[in-house]
Design a protein around this motif. Structure first.
Motif, PDB file in Angstrom:
ATOM      1  N   ALA A 136       0.829  -1.198   0.000  1.00  0.00           N
ATOM      2  CA  ALA A 136       0.000   0.000   0.000  1.00  0.00           C
ATOM      3  C   ALA A 136       0.869   1.256   0.000  1.00  0.00           C
ATOM      4  O   ALA A 136       0.586   2.250  -0.709  1.00  0.00           O
ATOM      5  CB  ALA A 136      -0.927  -0.015   1.212  1.00  0.00           C
ATOM      6  N   GLU A 137       1.948   1.217   0.776  1.00  0.00           N
ATOM      7  CA  GLU A 137       2.837   2.374   0.860  1.00  0.00           C
ATOM      8  C   GLU A 137       3.541   2.619  -0.487  1.00  0.00           C
ATOM      9  O   GLU A 137       3.653   3.758  -0.970  1.00  0.00           O
ATOM     10  CB  GLU A 137       3.858   2.141   1.958  1.00  0.00           C
ATOM     11  CG  GLU A 137       4.784   3.317   2.198  1.00  0.00           C
ATOM     12  CD  GLU A 137       5.757   3.055   3.331  1.00  0.00           C
ATOM     13  OE1 GLU A 137       6.642   3.903   3.535  1.00  0.00           O
ATOM     14  OE2 GLU A 137       5.622   1.996   4.013  1.00  0.00           O
ATOM     15  N   THR A 195       2.553   1.612  -3.417  1.00  0.00           N
ATOM     16  CA  THR A 195       1.549   2.018  -4.401  1.00  0.00           C
ATOM     17  C   THR A 195       1.261   3.502  -4.271  1.00  0.00           C
ATOM     18  O   THR A 195       1.121   4.231  -5.282  1.00  0.00           O
ATOM     19  CB  THR A 195       0.251   1.200  -4.202  1.00  0.00           C
ATOM     20  OG1 THR A 195       0.552  -0.193  -4.353  1.00  0.00           O
ATOM     21  CG2 THR A 195      -0.801   1.609  -5.219  1.00  0.00           C
ATOM     22  N   LYS A 196       1.175   3.995  -3.090  1.00  0.00           N
ATOM     23  CA  LYS A 196       0.900   5.402  -2.822  1.00  0.00           C
ATOM     24  C   LYS A 196       2.054   6.277  -3.332  1.00  0.00           C
ATOM     25  O   LYS A 196       1.838   7.337  -3.955  1.00  0.00           O
ATOM     26  CB  LYS A 196       0.706   5.597  -1.333  1.00  0.00           C
ATOM     27  CG  LYS A 196       0.315   7.011  -0.971  1.00  0.00           C
ATOM     28  CD  LYS A 196       0.085   7.110   0.540  1.00  0.00           C
ATOM     29  CE  LYS A 196      -0.313   8.529   0.921  1.00  0.00           C
ATOM     30  NZ  LYS A 196      -0.521   8.651   2.382  1.00  0.00           N
ATOM     31  N   ALA A 197       3.259   5.801  -3.039  1.00  0.00           N
ATOM     32  CA  ALA A 197       4.437   6.571  -3.501  1.00  0.00           C
ATOM     33  C   ALA A 197       4.494   6.578  -5.007  1.00  0.00           C
ATOM     34  O   ALA A 197       4.853   7.599  -5.639  1.00  0.00           O
ATOM     35  CB  ALA A 197       5.710   5.944  -2.923  1.00  0.00           C
ATOM     36  N   ARG A 236       2.064   6.511  -7.110  1.00  0.00           N
ATOM     37  CA  ARG A 236       1.031   7.401  -7.636  1.00  0.00           C
ATOM     38  C   ARG A 236       1.493   8.856  -7.587  1.00  0.00           C
ATOM     39  O   ARG A 236       1.094   9.683  -8.429  1.00  0.00           O
ATOM     40  CB  ARG A 236      -0.266   7.227  -6.839  1.00  0.00           C
ATOM     41  CG  ARG A 236      -1.014   5.948  -7.197  1.00  0.00           C
ATOM     42  CD  ARG A 236      -2.224   5.780  -6.313  1.00  0.00           C
ATOM     43  NE  ARG A 236      -2.938   4.521  -6.629  1.00  0.00           N
ATOM     44  CZ  ARG A 236      -3.943   4.062  -5.920  1.00  0.00           C
ATOM     45  NH1 ARG A 236      -4.352   4.724  -4.828  1.00  0.00           N
ATOM     46  NH2 ARG A 236      -4.522   2.947  -6.289  1.00  0.00           N
ATOM     47  N   LYS A 237       2.333   9.184  -6.624  1.00  0.00           N
ATOM     48  CA  LYS A 237       2.812  10.552  -6.521  1.00  0.00           C
ATOM     49  C   LYS A 237       3.736  10.891  -7.690  1.00  0.00           C
ATOM     50  O   LYS A 237       3.744  12.006  -8.202  1.00  0.00           O
ATOM     51  CB  LYS A 237       3.577  10.754  -5.229  1.00  0.00           C
ATOM     52  CG  LYS A 237       2.701  10.784  -4.007  1.00  0.00           C
ATOM     53  CD  LYS A 237       3.542  10.991  -2.740  1.00  0.00           C
ATOM     54  CE  LYS A 237       2.677  11.030  -1.498  1.00  0.00           C
ATOM     55  NZ  LYS A 237       3.487  11.220  -0.286  1.00  0.00           N
TER      56      LYS A 237
END
Length: 211
Positions: free
Chosen positions: A195-196, A198-200, A202-203
């Motif tokens: 999840a972490e 994936t979030k990074a 997306r940035k």
């Protein structure tokens, strides 16, 4: 009626009266012979080496039965000749001589002793039978006790093995639960890392598009 006829008629009752004592004597003699035959029959049975219970049961146990005792051409035992005994009146014995009276009493006493011995032997047989049954019961009891001890030991052994199996199963279950918890924790950590990342990711994706 002539004087001769009258005299003969008058003498007839006299002759009958004179004949009665002779007949009575014959009857008394026959009665005493019958008593003696009964005494001899009793002693003949008791003299046997092993008189049967049937033969002993035919002997009179009391004076009354002695007087009523009748035996018609029938052997008291297979090893004895047939005898014929008649019923007699107690008066026949009462009018007999002292010697015959004593012989009858001795015979009845002998019958009583024989019956007493038979009862004693029967009691001994019963005691022996009870002792034999007790011995068999004791033997069976020991066998059953031995089998019970074996089955009890076997049951205790199985219960012990069952306890060991349960303990081993519980231990394995605990280990499995611990491993499951560890793997669940690893899974959660990996999910968090995905999840972490994936979030990074997306940035950075919009910046690359603008460039």
């Amino acid at each position: 009626m002539s004087k001769t006829t009258s005299r003969s008629a008058a003498q007839a009752p006299l002759r009958a009266r004179r004949a009665r004592p002779a007949v009575a004597g014959v009857n008394q003699q026959a009665g005493q012979e019958n008593l003696q035959a009964k005494v001899d029959a009793i002693h003949a049975v008791l003299a046997l080496k092993s008189p049967s219970i049937d033969a002993l049961s035919r002997l009179p146990p009391s004076p009354r039965q002695f007087h009523l005792w009748i035996q018609s051409q029938f052997s008291l035992s297979s090893s004895l000749p047939a005898v014929s005994l008649r019923m007699n009146s107690p008066d026949t014995l009462k009018n007999a001589g002292v010697e015959l009276q004593a012989a009858v009493q001795n015979a009845l006493d002998a019958v009583a002793r024989a019956n007493g011995g038979r009862r004693l032997a029967g009691g001994k047989d019963r005691i022996s039978n009870l002792r034999a049954r007790l011995a068999r019961s004791e033997k069976l009891r020991k066998i059953l006790e031995g089998e019970f001890s074996d089955w009890k030991a076997n049951a205790e052994s199985l219960h012990g093995e069952l306890r060991k199996i349960k303990a081993a199963a519980a231990s394995e279950a605990n280990k499995a639960n611990e491993e499951l918890a560890r793997r669940e924790l690893l899974l959660q950590e990996e999910r968090a890392r995905v999840a972490e990342l994936t979030k990074a990711l997306r940035k950075f994706t919009p910046l690359r598009r603008r460039v």
